[in-house]
Write a protein that holds these residues in place. Structure first.
Motif, mmCIF file in Angstrom:
data_model
loop_
_atom_site.group_PDB
_atom_site.id
_atom_site.type_symbol
_atom_site.label_atom_id
_atom_site.label_comp_id
_atom_site.label_asym_id
_atom_site.label_seq_id
_atom_site.Cartn_x
_atom_site.Cartn_y
_atom_site.Cartn_z
ATOM 1 N N UNK A 38 0.833 -1.199 0.000
ATOM 2 C CA UNK A 38 0.000 0.000 0.000
ATOM 3 C C UNK A 38 0.868 1.249 0.000
ATOM 4 N N UNK A 39 1.905 1.254 0.836
ATOM 5 C CA UNK A 39 2.801 2.406 0.899
ATOM 6 C C UNK A 39 3.502 2.626 -0.433
ATOM 7 N N UNK A 40 3.949 1.546 -1.064
ATOM 8 C CA UNK A 40 4.678 1.669 -2.326
ATOM 9 C C UNK A 40 3.768 2.160 -3.448
ATOM 10 N N UNK A 41 2.469 1.846 -3.380
ATOM 11 C CA UNK A 41 1.526 2.380 -4.365
ATOM 12 C C UNK A 41 1.498 3.905 -4.309
ATOM 13 N N UNK A 42 1.544 4.460 -3.104
ATOM 14 C CA UNK A 42 1.557 5.913 -2.951
ATOM 15 C C UNK A 42 2.922 6.478 -3.340
ATOM 16 N N UNK A 43 3.989 5.799 -2.918
ATOM 17 C CA UNK A 43 5.340 6.252 -3.246
ATOM 18 C C UNK A 43 5.530 6.380 -4.759
ATOM 19 N N UNK A 44 4.965 5.454 -5.504
ATOM 20 C CA UNK A 44 5.106 5.469 -6.964
ATOM 21 C C UNK A 44 4.575 6.777 -7.543
ATOM 22 N N UNK A 45 3.410 7.214 -7.061
ATOM 23 C CA UNK A 45 2.831 8.461 -7.553
ATOM 24 C C UNK A 45 3.671 9.653 -7.109
ATOM 25 N N UNK A 60 0.450 -5.962 0.963
ATOM 26 C CA UNK A 60 0.269 -5.863 -0.487
ATOM 27 C C UNK A 60 -1.078 -5.212 -0.824
ATOM 28 N N UNK A 61 -1.044 -4.217 -1.689
ATOM 29 C CA UNK A 61 -2.271 -3.501 -2.018
ATOM 30 C C UNK A 61 -3.363 -4.400 -2.575
ATOM 31 N N UNK A 62 -2.966 -5.376 -3.384
ATOM 32 C CA UNK A 62 -3.953 -6.235 -4.039
ATOM 33 C C UNK A 62 -4.548 -7.279 -3.106
ATOM 34 N N UNK A 63 -3.998 -7.399 -1.888
ATOM 35 C CA UNK A 63 -4.547 -8.347 -0.922
ATOM 36 C C UNK A 63 -5.427 -7.657 0.119
ATOM 37 N N UNK A 64 -5.602 -6.360 -0.009
ATOM 38 C CA UNK A 64 -6.507 -5.648 0.884
ATOM 39 C C UNK A 64 -7.952 -5.979 0.524
ATOM 40 N N UNK A 88 0.701 10.654 5.616
ATOM 41 C CA UNK A 88 -0.463 11.527 5.783
ATOM 42 C C UNK A 88 -1.623 11.044 4.923
ATOM 43 N N UNK A 89 -1.307 10.668 3.676
ATOM 44 C CA UNK A 89 -2.346 10.196 2.770
ATOM 45 C C UNK A 89 -2.942 8.879 3.239
ATOM 46 N N UNK A 90 -2.096 7.961 3.676
ATOM 47 C CA UNK A 90 -2.593 6.688 4.182
ATOM 48 C C UNK A 90 -3.448 6.892 5.426
ATOM 49 N N UNK A 91 -3.036 7.794 6.298
ATOM 50 C CA UNK A 91 -3.823 8.084 7.492
ATOM 51 C C UNK A 91 -5.147 8.737 7.111
ATOM 52 N N UNK A 92 -5.143 9.582 6.089
ATOM 53 C CA UNK A 92 -6.357 10.264 5.663
ATOM 54 C C UNK A 92 -7.435 9.278 5.237
ATOM 55 N N UNK A 93 -7.020 8.156 4.651
ATOM 56 C CA UNK A 93 -7.993 7.159 4.200
ATOM 57 C C UNK A 93 -8.064 5.968 5.153
ATOM 58 N N UNK A 94 -7.465 6.087 6.319
ATOM 59 C CA UNK A 94 -7.575 5.043 7.328
ATOM 60 C C UNK A 94 -6.785 3.784 7.032
ATOM 61 N N UNK A 95 -5.645 3.923 6.352
ATOM 62 C CA UNK A 95 -4.865 2.741 5.967
ATOM 63 C C UNK A 95 -3.419 2.777 6.455
ATOM 64 N N UNK A 96 -3.108 3.656 7.369
ATOM 65 C CA UNK A 96 -1.724 3.744 7.818
ATOM 66 C C UNK A 96 -1.258 2.430 8.428
ATOM 67 N N UNK A 97 -2.147 1.728 9.106
ATOM 68 C CA UNK A 97 -1.767 0.452 9.718
ATOM 69 C C UNK A 97 -1.637 -0.668 8.691
ATOM 70 N N UNK A 98 -2.028 -0.394 7.434
ATOM 71 C CA UNK A 98 -1.926 -1.393 6.353
ATOM 72 C C UNK A 98 -0.784 -1.058 5.404
ATOM 73 N N UNK A 99 0.066 -0.096 5.756
ATOM 74 C CA UNK A 99 1.087 0.418 4.840
ATOM 75 C C UNK A 99 1.974 -0.672 4.261
#
Length: 252
Positions: free
Chosen positions: A108-115, A143-147, A129-140
């Motif tokens: 999940x973190x790397x998906x944001x890093x890429x952008x 793997x994004x595709x396994x969420x 900050x972005x992950x926290x904004x959408x409630x996903x900081x604990x999922x950083x």
């Protein structure tokens, strides 16, 4: 549901420090294999807020949204953002989130890093900050595709917000999600709109439109049947098509 889930009617001076961008559509027609999908669509949006595009299945909602982003070429007509013709430069100010999220094969973190890296603004603090904004900081680190489905869509939304868009285009982003995920995404969208981002949100849900819309663009058979403030649309729809839709009937 929170009280602020009532219609978000923002006047130009209430939309936030960034007042978003204006949209002018004139005589837009889109045909595919001689079938007219959109017919003489004209509308104007003057400021940041949540414009909900709704209507029955097949009305042309998603096609309109894609055309506004330049993914579907008009057969005729004109689209202008802040007076400028649609171009790579105007698209750089926009972010589009599809109904089905498309994520990279990384965390999940790397998906944001890429952008952020592509925008030459890679900063772990901004990513968090972005992950926290959408409630996903604990999922950083997951793997994004396994969420879960709702988590994937929130990650897609965070990735869109990583571009700092002036315009946010959302194509039924909460379709098939559970109520909790739907409520969280609506809350994020309202916060973004309050910050001044012009937001166009396609939905087929009348209840959702009541919660988030500042104005409604109602499409029927490829035409704009109504475009007015959300309160006016729901309290006093002016067309038969809109009254039938709100009553749960098939269009005539």
């Amino acid at each position: 549901m929170r009280d602020d889930y009532t219609a978000l009617n923002l006047a130009p001076d209430e939309a936030g420090a960034n007042t978003g961008v204006s949209l002018q559509v004139s005589g837009l027609n889109i045909c595919c294999e001689k079938i007219k999908i959109l017919r003489d669509v004209s509308m104007k949006i003057d400021y940041g807020g949540v414009t909900v595009i709704m209507g029955p299945n097949g009305a042309g909602k998603s096609v309109l949204l894609r055309a506004l982003h330049g993914l579907v070429a008009p057969t005729s007509g004109d689209i202008r953002w802040d007076g400028q013709a649609l171009s790579p430069a105007t698209r750089m100010k926009q972010a589009l989130v599809f109904q089905k999220p498309v994520l990279l094969r990384r965390t999940a973190a790397a998906n944001i890093d890429f952008v952020l890296r592509n925008r030459k603004s890679a900063d772990p603090r901004r990513r968090d900050e972005l992950l926290a904004q959408v409630g996903l900081l604990d999922k950083a680190g997951q793997p994004g595709r396994l969420l879960s489905g709702g988590e994937q869509q929130r990650l897609a939304l965070a990735r869109a917000l990583a571009t700092d868009p002036e315009v946010l285009l959302l194509d039924e982003p909460t379709a098939s999600l559970d109520p909790a995920s739907e409520a969280m995404i609506e809350r994020i969208v309202l916060d973004v709109a309050r910050a001044g981002v012009t937001t166009l949100f396609v939905t087929h849900s009348i209840a959702q439109a009541r919660r988030i819309a500042s104005d409604i663009v109602f499409l029927s058979r490829g035409r704009i049947a109504e475009h007015q403030a959300a309160s006016e649309f729901f309290d006093n729809p002016s067309t038969l098509e809109a009254r039938q839709f709100l009553a749960g009937h098939l269009p005539c």
